[in-house]
Design an enzyme around this catalytic site. Structure first.
Site, PDB file in Angstrom:
ATOM      1  N   SER A 253       0.849  -1.188   0.000  1.00 26.12           N
ATOM      2  CA  SER A 253       0.000   0.000   0.000  1.00 26.12           C
ATOM      3  C   SER A 253       0.887   1.242   0.000  1.00 26.12           C
ATOM      4  CB  SER A 253      -0.890   0.005   1.246  1.00 26.12           C
ATOM      5  OG  SER A 253      -0.096   0.285   2.383  1.00 26.12           O
ATOM      6  N   LYS A 254       0.243   2.385  -0.086  1.00 22.93           N
ATOM      7  CA  LYS A 254       0.933   3.688  -0.105  1.00 22.93           C
ATOM      8  C   LYS A 254       1.958   3.816   1.018  1.00 22.93           C
ATOM      9  CE  LYS A 254       0.265   6.659  -3.268  1.00 22.93           C
ATOM     10  NZ  LYS A 254       1.537   6.746  -3.960  1.00 22.93           N
ATOM     11  N   ARG A 255       1.616   3.186   2.124  1.00 22.43           N
ATOM     12  CA  ARG A 255       2.498   3.204   3.286  1.00 22.43           C
ATOM     13  C   ARG A 255       3.917   2.733   2.930  1.00 22.43           C
ATOM     14  NH1 ARG A 255       2.664  -0.446   7.060  1.00 22.43           N
ATOM     15  NH2 ARG A 255       1.220  -1.827   6.003  1.00 22.43           N
ATOM     16  N   HIS A 256       4.005   1.840   1.954  1.00 27.07           N
ATOM     17  CA  HIS A 256       5.310   1.302   1.578  1.00 27.07           C
ATOM     18  C   HIS A 256       6.041   2.182   0.568  1.00 27.07           C
ATOM     19  CE1 HIS A 256       3.085  -2.428   2.851  1.00 27.07           C
ATOM     20  NE2 HIS A 256       4.179  -2.519   3.564  1.00 27.07           N
ATOM     21  N   GLY A 257       5.473   3.338   0.223  1.00 26.38           N
ATOM     22  CA  GLY A 257       6.111   4.211  -0.770  1.00 26.38           C
ATOM     23  C   GLY A 257       5.288   4.232  -2.039  1.00 26.38           C
TER      24      GLY A 257
END
Ligand code: GLU
Length: 500
Positions: A253-257
């Site tokens: 997800s976005k959390r990972h970049g």
């Protein structure tokens, strides 16, 4: 494989496609090309509320960037079109009518408000959200009379108490109890079909032989199997691709970049590296080989080598792979790739267009250490190492004069060494790498300092940084005037520092 292979990539234009979407497209494309089949793009735009402007263009652009050409679909057409589901509404209605007529579907007059209330109640009781089947066994008149809306939806009548089984080519036999399945909607109140109906009807009409899609759709498949059954159609073969996870094993997800494919393009990743890396997201030839050309992938790609376990998308690994592809390309090609990035990213005060001849001398020095096309000119590139090339173009360098002073040498001796070096460089015959090397090695000896000390001070003076491409080549490309000016400035910086 005796039958004609026809596979489809069926994105919903609800957002910018992320790497997982495009991995699905890639696997379908590879499968089609490996088997000499057809690769079809179908736009599943039946959810009016989630439609996003520009999403279809971004999807097609992503495919084009990776050169995943499609044989049928938007722009190219084909005999099974239209390839936008929103242009096929009457077809879905015919199938819904058939199901209604044979009693496999029914009109439901429950309003969204009632369904909402029902779901809240179920949540309170910690029950799974499910339609309570109020309209299922009522006559059309009774359902309408007892309902709370005039515009019904069409629901599928799930047969009770049966086991729905199908074969997944990755997971083997998969089965679900029909009782856990909801009487799902086929046609919504706005007249649009749901994903389930449109997907099944189109896979049938478009003669899709194999459905390769992400694992998150596995729980939809029993519904599809029941629909094929009710419509008396032969289902395609199912292949559910493993999830893509972040390095912490949570769903990517976005959390990972960055997750959008085009963001990687804009960050200076090469399509050939991205293609190679994405192919490894759930597929492997063996436990060693990592580098594959497009042709290798087409040659080797089979469903038997698709794995079950989640694939980890690791930007560091992708960056490494990008660096491998960058290093291996001819420098001419590297220059072509990099130029547009540098033109855009280098600080605005550097005159444009960049001097092509100078660029052609600069870039071969940097190619070896470049991991993304963007890090040459941009500080904020995701590899975090940029800008690698700016000192070749900038007139004034910004750096801490303290970094000029090598280990175990005083600032005074550093200034002295740089002063003598500058004088010698001024008088040097030809300002080329061989002559520079001879001169500076001899000078270190003469001054009684280590070559590392002298070269270190000079490196910072001429590049503004402690890590840079090989010193003599760099100095040659920078040219005598620039080097002399920069060394003079370094000496002045050291002297100013001593006075403070
Ligand atoms: N429209 C679905 C999606 O957005 C397609 C799923 C499938 O391939 O069946 O991924």
């Amino acid at each position: 494989m005796p039958e004609q292979v026809r596979v489809r990539y069926a994105p919903s234009p609800t957002g910018i496609p992320h790497v997982g979407n495009i991995r699905t497209a890639l696997f379908n494309w590879l499968f089609a090309r490996h088997h000499g089949g057809r690769f079809i793009v179908r736009i599943e735009d039946t959810d009016q509320s989630r439609r996003m402007d520009g999403a279809t263009e971004a999807i097609l652009e992503s495919l084009r960037w990776l050169e995943l050409d499609w044989d049928e679909g938007p722009e190219v057409g084909g005999e099974f079109g239209p390839y936008f589901q929103s242009e096929r509404l009457d077809i879905y209605h015919q199938y819904a009518e058939k199901l209604l007529g044979q009693g496999d579907a029914y009109h439901c007059y429950c309003s969204p408000a009632r369904l909402d209330e029902m779901r809240k109640e179920q949540a309170r009781k910690k029950l799974p959200p499910k339609y309570d089947k109020r309209c299922r066994d009522l006559s059309e008149e009774d359902a309408r009379a007892g309902g709370d809306t005039d515009v019904p939806v069409v629901r599928f009548r799930i047969p009770p108490d049966i086991r729905v089984s199908f074969n997944d080519q990755v997971r083997g036999e998969v089965s679900f109890e029909s009782n856990v399945l909801d009487d799902f909607v086929l046609i919504k109140a706005d007249g649009f079909p749901t994903y389930h109906l449109a997907n099944v009807v189109d896979d049938h009409l478009m003669e899709i032989s194999h459905v390769l899609r992400a694992e998150e759709w596995l729980s939809s498949t029993p519904r599809h199997v029941l629909l094929y059954d009710a419509l008396d159609l032969k289902p395609p073969h199912f292949v559910h691709l493993p999830m893509i996870l972040g390095p912490d094993r949570a769903k990517l997800s976005k959390r990972h970049g960055a997750t959008s494919l085009l963001e990687y393009r804009d960050q200076g990743f090469l399509p050939q590296a991205m293609l190679n890396y994405l192919a490894l997201m759930g597929w492997a030839l063996d436990d060693r080989t990592e580098l594959f050309t497009r042709q290798d992938l087409v040659r080797h790609f089979t469903v038997e080598r698709v794995g079950k376990t989640g694939a980890i998308f690791d930007v560091d690994k992708l960056t490494w792979m990008n660096g491998v592809y960058i290093r291996e390309m001819p420098s001419e090609e590297f220059i072509q790739w990099v130029l547009p990035f540098m033109e855009k990213d280098l600080p605005p005060h550097i005159p444009r267009p960049l001097d092509r001849e100078y660029v052609a001398r600069v870039l071969p020095l940097l190619q070896e250490r470049t991991k993304s096309l963007k890090e040459l000119g941009d500080r904020s590139s995701i590899t975090g190492d940029g800008p690698l090339a700016d000192f070749f173009f900038q007139e004034e360098l910004e750096y801490d004069p303290g970094s000029l002073v090598p280990k175990k040498l005083s600032p005074e001796d550093t200034a002295k060494a740089l002063t003598i070096a500058r004088e010698r460089l001024e008088g040097l015959g030809s300002f080329d790498r061989e002559a520079l090397e001879v001169l500076l090695r001899d000078l270190a000896k003469e001054l009684g300092v280590k070559t590392g000390q002298l070269f270190g001070a000079l490196r910072v003076a001429v590049t503004g940084r402690t890590a840079a491409p090989p010193l003599f080549e760099t100095m040659e490309v920078l040219g005598r005037d620039r080097c002399l000016k920069r060394i003079a400035r370094a000496i002045a910086g050291l002297e100013a520092r001593q006075q403070n």
